[in-house]
Design a protein around this motif. Structure first.
Motif, PDB file in Angstrom:
ATOM      1  N   VAL A 307       0.890  -1.161   0.000  1.00  0.00           N
ATOM      2  CA  VAL A 307       0.000   0.000   0.000  1.00  0.00           C
ATOM      3  C   VAL A 307       0.930   1.213   0.000  1.00  0.00           C
ATOM      4  N   VAL A 308       0.847   2.016  -1.064  1.00  0.00           N
ATOM      5  CA  VAL A 308       1.739   3.169  -1.187  1.00  0.00           C
ATOM      6  C   VAL A 308       0.953   4.430  -0.836  1.00  0.00           C
ATOM      7  N   VAL A 309       1.402   5.119   0.220  1.00  0.00           N
ATOM      8  CA  VAL A 309       0.655   6.271   0.733  1.00  0.00           C
ATOM      9  C   VAL A 309       1.485   7.547   0.580  1.00  0.00           C
ATOM     10  N   ASN A 310       0.878   8.544  -0.038  1.00  0.00           N
ATOM     11  CA  ASN A 310       1.523   9.858  -0.064  1.00  0.00           C
ATOM     12  C   ASN A 310       1.192  10.546   1.252  1.00  0.00           C
ATOM     13  N   LEU A 311       2.223  10.760   2.093  1.00  0.00           N
ATOM     14  CA  LEU A 311       1.989  11.247   3.456  1.00  0.00           C
ATOM     15  C   LEU A 311       1.497  12.688   3.479  1.00  0.00           C
ATOM     16  N   GLU A 312       1.718  13.422   2.396  1.00  0.00           N
ATOM     17  CA  GLU A 312       1.276  14.819   2.376  1.00  0.00           C
ATOM     18  C   GLU A 312      -0.175  14.944   1.936  1.00  0.00           C
ATOM     19  N   SER A 313      -0.503  14.262   0.821  1.00  0.00           N
ATOM     20  CA  SER A 313      -1.858  14.417   0.281  1.00  0.00           C
ATOM     21  C   SER A 313      -2.812  13.346   0.817  1.00  0.00           C
ATOM     22  N   GLY A 314      -2.262  12.268   1.393  1.00  0.00           N
ATOM     23  CA  GLY A 314      -3.108  11.196   1.894  1.00  0.00           C
ATOM     24  C   GLY A 314      -3.531  10.216   0.796  1.00  0.00           C
ATOM     25  N   VAL A 376      -3.273  -1.538   8.412  1.00  0.00           N
ATOM     26  CA  VAL A 376      -2.539  -0.501   7.685  1.00  0.00           C
ATOM     27  C   VAL A 376      -2.696   0.862   8.365  1.00  0.00           C
ATOM     28  N   GLU A 377      -3.908   1.138   8.875  1.00  0.00           N
ATOM     29  CA  GLU A 377      -4.158   2.426   9.531  1.00  0.00           C
ATOM     30  C   GLU A 377      -3.266   2.594  10.765  1.00  0.00           C
ATOM     31  N   ASP A 378      -3.095   1.488  11.511  1.00  0.00           N
ATOM     32  CA  ASP A 378      -2.253   1.548  12.711  1.00  0.00           C
ATOM     33  C   ASP A 378      -0.797   1.817  12.336  1.00  0.00           C
ATOM     34  N   VAL A 379      -0.366   1.216  11.222  1.00  0.00           N
ATOM     35  CA  VAL A 379       1.008   1.442  10.768  1.00  0.00           C
ATOM     36  C   VAL A 379       1.189   2.921  10.414  1.00  0.00           C
ATOM     37  N   LEU A 380       0.187   3.466   9.719  1.00  0.00           N
ATOM     38  CA  LEU A 380       0.244   4.883   9.342  1.00  0.00           C
ATOM     39  C   LEU A 380       0.328   5.777  10.569  1.00  0.00           C
ATOM     40  N   MET A 381      -0.460   5.431  11.588  1.00  0.00           N
ATOM     41  CA  MET A 381      -0.451   6.192  12.838  1.00  0.00           C
ATOM     42  C   MET A 381       0.938   6.131  13.475  1.00  0.00           C
ATOM     43  N   ALA A 382       1.525   4.925  13.445  1.00  0.00           N
ATOM     44  CA  ALA A 382       2.828   4.723  14.073  1.00  0.00           C
ATOM     45  C   ALA A 382       3.915   5.542  13.361  1.00  0.00           C
TER      46      ALA A 382
END
Ligand SMILES: [Zn+2]
Length: 384
Positions: A307-314, A376-382
């Motif tokens: 899952v590739v997430v752009n941390l700025e735009s979400g 995945v959401e928890d990883v993003l939070m971490a």
């Protein structure tokens, strides 16, 4: 003794003698031009001597109370000299104008003409001598002084010409020559003053900055050059550079890069004594989270999807890992895939050395995320 220094001393001594002769003859013959030429020589000596003194102080190493060194002492000396020169130029101008107004007629005296001629010849010899020694010892300041002595030749010749005009009755020619000389002196003073102000104000040396940029941009690992500052004098210049490197670069690599930059600049650009580098690391923007077919975080590079997430735009997308279970060069291929999708950071449970090297070489940061997480959401939070 240092040959350049000796040439400077001989020149200064000769100019002191010429000053005395010209000022004395000028006073006796009532010639403002000859006095002006004498003052001109004195100003030249003053300039050289004070700059030498300044260099002596400037060469003192940095100490506890002057951690940046003493190089500005040279500029302070220059500034004082510049002001003295400008002042003497204005005095001569004033003198020349008032002798025209008061019809103060100079007398044509052979000894005065002889002194001016002697000065012209002596300065030509000094010019040749200083340029020769300057070229030999690679002293740019001595070469500059030599060229300046050529101007002094013209100054003295103008006095001679003025005397011949006086001889034929054009008595005001003496004042005209004096004013012309005072303008030359004013220019000398102005350039000395400007030079000192440039150093004191840390004015950037554009040519140097361009050279620095071209050196740094060729060095591997530099992503962008954000700031280049130069300060100091011709002989001891300090360069400051701010640059950005990839998020994946570790402290050791950054230290090596800084060393390389400093050494390259000092080697390629003469006169640079110190290089200050400030390294900014880009904030990772795109995070890859390895997941299994159910969309759960695996923490392994060798997973079927990311899952590739752009941390700025979400913004998110799912990237199929086409090299999942590849036989050979897996670390290399997966790193390549991640780079292709602009990934700057990847989440894993533990950082295996092999894969990490591949990722690092592409500027991708490895982020170790708690093995207890599945979502995945928890990883993003971490991460944030
Ligand atoms: Zn001069």
């Amino acid at each position: 003794m240092d040959e350049a220094l000796r040439a400077g001393k001989i020149s200064a001594f000769a100019n002191v003698v010429l000053t005395a002769l010209k000022v004395a003859a000028g006073i006796f013959a009532n010639s403002t031009a000859l006095i002006a030429d004498g003052v001109h020589s004195l100003v030249d000596v003053l300039g050289s001597v004070l700059v030498w003194l300044g260099i002596k102080v400037a060469e003192r190493p940095a100490d506890a109370s002057h951690p940046y060194g003493h190089f500005k002492a040279e500029s302070l000396a220059e500034m004082a000299v510049g002001l003295i020169i400008i002042l003497s130029s204005l005095l001569i101008m004033h003198e020349a104008i008032s002798s025209v107004i008061n019809a103060s007629v100079p007398t044509f005296e052979l000894y005065a003409v002889a002194v001016a001629m002697l000065s012209a010849v002596a300065n030509e010899l000094l010019a040749r001598y200083k340029i020769r020694v300057g070229l030999k010892t690679r002293s740019t300041s001595l070469i500059a002084e030599g060229k300046h002595s050529r101007v002094d030749v013209l100054s003295s010749l103008a006095v001679v010409v003025g005397f011949f005009f006086v001889y034929f009755g054009y008595w005001w020619a003496d004042s005209v020559v004096a004013i012309a000389i005072s303008v030359v002196i004013l220019q000398i003073g102005g350039s000395v003053l400007k030079n000192s102000i440039d150093v004191l104000m840390d004015r950037v040396d554009e040519e140097l900055a361009l050279k620095v940029r071209s050196v740094i941009e060729k060095i591997d690992g530099v992503k962008s050059v954000d700031f280049i500052g130069t300060r100091g004098t011709m002989k001891s210049r300090v360069v400051e550079v701010h640059l950005t490197v990839d998020a994946g670069m570790d402290a050791e690599t950054i230290a090596a890069l800084q060393r390389e930059i400093s050494e390259e600049i000092k080697e390629r650009i003469p006169g640079v004594v110190n290089v200050v580098t400030v390294v900014n690391v880009t904030k990772p923007k795109v995070l890859a989270i390895p997941v299994d077919l159910y969309g759960h975080y695996t923490g392994e590079l060798d997973s079927p999807r990311f899952v590739v997430v752009n941390l700025e735009s979400g913004e998110r997308m799912v990237v199929e890992n086409e090299h999942y279970r590849a036989e050979k060069r897996k670390g290399y291929l997966i790193s390549e895939l991640l780079e292709k999708h602009g990934v700057s950071m990847v989440a894993v449970r533990k950082d295996g050395e092999g894969a990490k090297a591949h990722l690092k070489s592409r500027g991708i940061l490895v982020k170790v995320i708690d093995s207890g997480l599945r979502d995945v959401e928890d990883v993003l939070m971490a991460v944030s």
